[in-house]
Design a protein around this motif. Structure first.
Motif, PDB file in Angstrom:
ATOM      1  N   ARG A 170      10.358  61.622   6.932  1.00 36.56           N
ATOM      2  CA  ARG A 170      10.293  62.669   7.778  1.00 36.56           C
ATOM      3  C   ARG A 170      10.126  62.482   9.055  1.00 36.56           C
ATOM      4  O   ARG A 170      10.583  63.221   9.969  1.00 36.56           O
ATOM      5  N   THR A 171       9.520  61.598   9.450  1.00 35.46           N
ATOM      6  CA  THR A 171       9.225  61.132  10.805  1.00 35.46           C
ATOM      7  C   THR A 171      10.722  60.775  11.486  1.00 35.46           C
ATOM      8  O   THR A 171      10.657  61.214  12.587  1.00 35.46           O
ATOM      9  N   ALA A 195      14.775  61.976  15.080  1.00 37.56           N
ATOM     10  CA  ALA A 195      16.300  62.203  15.225  1.00 37.56           C
ATOM     11  C   ALA A 195      16.555  63.524  15.702  1.00 37.56           C
ATOM     12  O   ALA A 195      17.304  63.646  16.600  1.00 37.56           O
ATOM     13  N   GLN A 196      16.002  64.453  14.903  1.00 36.84           N
ATOM     14  CA  GLN A 196      16.078  65.946  15.329  1.00 36.84           C
ATOM     15  C   GLN A 196      15.632  66.033  16.972  1.00 36.84           C
ATOM     16  O   GLN A 196      16.496  66.654  17.604  1.00 36.84           O
ATOM     17  N   ALA A 212      16.786  66.903  22.498  1.00 38.54           N
ATOM     18  CA  ALA A 212      16.724  66.458  23.689  1.00 38.54           C
ATOM     19  C   ALA A 212      18.199  66.341  24.523  1.00 38.54           C
ATOM     20  O   ALA A 212      18.391  66.537  25.536  1.00 38.54           O
ATOM     21  N   ARG A 213      19.055  65.797  23.800  1.00 36.72           N
ATOM     22  CA  ARG A 213      20.455  65.462  24.157  1.00 36.72           C
ATOM     23  C   ARG A 213      20.957  66.614  24.349  1.00 36.72           C
ATOM     24  O   ARG A 213      21.826  66.884  25.632  1.00 36.72           O
ATOM     25  N   LYS A 214      21.008  67.806  23.607  1.00 35.71           N
ATOM     26  CA  LYS A 214      21.460  69.156  24.005  1.00 35.71           C
ATOM     27  C   LYS A 214      20.863  69.771  25.244  1.00 35.71           C
ATOM     28  O   LYS A 214      21.561  70.455  26.021  1.00 35.71           O
TER      29      LYS A 214
END
Length: 127
Positions: A53-54, A59-60, A65-67
């Motif tokens: 989950r972490t 990753a999410q 952040a990339r978006k």
């Protein structure tokens, strides 16, 4: 002889009781180790799930952040393009007004020249 047999039987019974006691102790240790292993397995599964989950959350967050960075980059590029467009418009207005100022300056010079000519003509008529 009967006493010997009774002592031998008692010795055998005592040895059997000791073996049974050792077997009970060993079975208790095996049971305790089994319980400990099950608890460790449950803890491992829990920690493994938490790690997954972490990792997924991380990753999410990285993807978000990339978006966000891409959006800010796009906004910055749009702002630069708008700034360049405004600069071109300003330069065009300055050129237009500069041309108008030059035209007005020339008209003022012509008017002043005509005024001087009229003053000279007036002076010569008075003379």
């Amino acid at each position: 002889e009967a006493e010997q047999k009774a002592r031998d039987q008692e010795g055998e019974d005592e040895a059997t009781r000791e073996k049974e006691a050792l077997l009970v102790q060993l079975q208790t240790k095996v049971d305790d180790l089994g319980s400990e292993m099950r608890m460790k397995e449950v803890a491992y599964v829990h920690l493994d799930g938490e790690l997954k989950r972490t990792t997924e959350n991380h990753a999410q967050q990285v993807e978000e952040a990339r978006k966000e960075v891409a959006l800010r980059q796009k906004e910055l590029e749009e702002a630069w393009a708008e700034t360049a467009e405004l600069r071109r418009e300003l330069e065009a207005v300055q050129e237009e007004h500069g041309g108008q100022l030059a035209y007005h300056d020339a008209r003022e010079a012509q008017a002043a020249e005509r005024h001087l000519d009229l003053e000279k003509a007036h002076a010569s008529l008075q003379a």
